[in-house]
Design a protein around this motif. Structure first.
Motif, PDB file in Angstrom:
ATOM      1  N   LYS A   7       0.822  -1.209   0.000  1.00  0.00           N
ATOM      2  CA  LYS A   7       0.000   0.000   0.000  1.00  0.00           C
ATOM      3  C   LYS A   7       0.860   1.265   0.000  1.00  0.00           C
ATOM      4  O   LYS A   7       0.353   2.355  -0.286  1.00  0.00           O
ATOM      5  N   LYS A   8       2.131   1.136   0.336  1.00  0.00           N
ATOM      6  CA  LYS A   8       3.016   2.292   0.367  1.00  0.00           C
ATOM      7  C   LYS A   8       3.690   2.533  -0.986  1.00  0.00           C
ATOM      8  O   LYS A   8       4.666   3.277  -1.065  1.00  0.00           O
ATOM      9  N   LEU A   9       3.169   1.912  -2.028  1.00  0.00           N
ATOM     10  CA  LEU A   9       3.772   2.049  -3.349  1.00  0.00           C
ATOM     11  C   LEU A   9       3.719   3.500  -3.814  1.00  0.00           C
ATOM     12  O   LEU A   9       2.674   4.142  -3.765  1.00  0.00           O
ATOM     13  N   LYS A  10       4.849   4.002  -4.278  1.00  0.00           N
ATOM     14  CA  LYS A  10       4.939   5.347  -4.828  1.00  0.00           C
ATOM     15  C   LYS A  10       5.352   5.242  -6.290  1.00  0.00           C
ATOM     16  O   LYS A  10       6.298   4.547  -6.620  1.00  0.00           O
ATOM     17  N   GLY A  11       4.645   5.939  -7.133  1.00  0.00           N
ATOM     18  CA  GLY A  11       4.936   5.885  -8.556  1.00  0.00           C
ATOM     19  C   GLY A  11       3.835   5.166  -9.322  1.00  0.00           C
ATOM     20  O   GLY A  11       2.740   4.910  -8.802  1.00  0.00           O
ATOM     21  N   LYS A  12       4.122   4.813 -10.543  1.00  0.00           N
ATOM     22  CA  LYS A  12       3.139   4.216 -11.431  1.00  0.00           C
ATOM     23  C   LYS A  12       3.201   2.696 -11.375  1.00  0.00           C
ATOM     24  O   LYS A  12       4.235   2.110 -11.090  1.00  0.00           O
ATOM     25  N   LYS A  46       6.832   1.859 -10.277  1.00  0.00           N
ATOM     26  CA  LYS A  46       7.452   2.909  -9.458  1.00  0.00           C
ATOM     27  C   LYS A  46       8.116   3.952 -10.361  1.00  0.00           C
ATOM     28  O   LYS A  46       7.457   4.554 -11.196  1.00  0.00           O
ATOM     29  N   ASN A  47       9.441   4.142 -10.233  1.00  0.00           N
ATOM     30  CA  ASN A  47      10.151   5.124 -11.048  1.00  0.00           C
ATOM     31  C   ASN A  47      10.876   4.476 -12.220  1.00  0.00           C
ATOM     32  O   ASN A  47      11.815   5.057 -12.767  1.00  0.00           O
ATOM     33  N   ASN A 101      15.620   5.528 -10.578  1.00  0.00           N
ATOM     34  CA  ASN A 101      15.907   5.422  -9.144  1.00  0.00           C
ATOM     35  C   ASN A 101      16.182   3.960  -8.829  1.00  0.00           C
ATOM     36  O   ASN A 101      15.264   3.154  -8.710  1.00  0.00           O
ATOM     37  N   ASN A 120      14.512   1.590  -6.036  1.00  0.00           N
ATOM     38  CA  ASN A 120      13.293   0.805  -6.223  1.00  0.00           C
ATOM     39  C   ASN A 120      13.570  -0.689  -6.332  1.00  0.00           C
ATOM     40  O   ASN A 120      12.702  -1.511  -6.046  1.00  0.00           O
TER      41      ASN A 120
END
Length: 278
Positions: free
Chosen positions: A140-145, A165-166, A187, A190
């Protein structure tokens, strides 16, 4: 290589390196004949030598070239300034691209394969498949696409992208002879990797495994005849001798659920009885 030096302290320097140029120089030095267009090798007399040239690009070779170019084109410091401050350079990977090429002699098969891979990829590459391809857990803490898309860069040129992500993994045709799977990351954290230049070998190994898994999934999807009318044959009646048996009611919710279990269950069905599946 393209070099960009900032005009203010601490003189941040950015380098853009194309490894295909390094491979070209290595083949010329060994006297191996090849044919190259842009950043794609169309033909080579010794494929093993081409792969060896790609593997030979080490952090030591890159650092020596960067140090030399920075010395010639970068800022100059006097002896007094060098004594007053210990000057050194640290090189890190800001963006990296790693590609795997499948080479074809004719344009027809590569176009059909790429078209089919886009169709299957948009439907089959879901969130859990993306996590398996990139080898990272989705929380749930996923950041990005985290999605797939088909983009049309220019007329007649499509690119299939898988975002994580990135980073993103893209597939496209090149010069009507290459089917290229290219992984790009902005990044490396990741993937649990360090961005220092000394860790280039670990990055290459990780990206090689990711592109290999992506190609493996596509190989599994292509291992089915494109026009095989599976669901149509399930719904048609079966004639055995004089007896005629009705086909499966594939519109029935229980049949749909059963087929979902078979399609997505994978190896987890091993050891299950009919009662448990029901």
């Amino acid at each position: 290589m393209v070099l960009r030096v900032a005009s203010f302290f601490p003189f941040h320097t950015t380098y853009y390196i194309n490894a295909h140029s390094f491979m070209e120089k290595e083949l010329l030095r060994q006297g191996i004949t090849f044919r190259k267009n842009d950043n794609a090798f169309l033909a080579v007399s010794d494929p093993q030598a081409l792969q060896a040239a790609a593997d030979r690009l080490s952090p030591e070779i890159i650092r020596n070239r960067l140090e030399y170019c920075t010395l010639v084109l970068g800022p100059k410091f006097s002896e007094r300034e060098r004594k007053a401050r210990k000057l050194r350079r640290f090189y890190s990977i800001q963006q990296i691209e790693f590609c795997r090429n499948f080479i074809f002699k004719r344009n027809f098969p590569i176009h059909k394969i790429f078209q089919r891979s886009c169709e299957m990829g948009l439907w089959e590459i879901t969130a859990n498949k993306i996590s398996e391809i990139f080898g990272c857990r989705v929380t749930k803490k996923l950041k990005g696409k985290l999605h797939t898309t088909l983009e049309q860069i220019e007329h007649g040129h499509h690119v299939f992208r898988v975002y994580f992500k990135n980073a993103f993994l893209r597939q496209y045709q090149k010069f009507s002879t290459h089917l290229r799977n290219e992984l790009c990351s902005n990044n490396l954290a990741n993937f649990g990797l360090k961005k220092g230049l000394d860790h280039l070998a670990a990055v290459r190994e990780k990206f090689l495994a990711i592109t290999d898994r992506f190609a493996g999934y596509q190989a599994q999807w292509f291992n089915v005849h494109v026009e095989f009318p599976l669901f149509q044959r399930l719904a048609l009646p079966i004639q055995i001798g004089t007896a005629k048996f009705p086909g499966s009611k594939i519109q029935d919710p229980r049949m749909i659920r059963l087929m979902e279990v078979f399609l997505h269950g994978g190896t987890r069905l091993a050891g299950w009885s009919a009662t448990q599946i029901h």
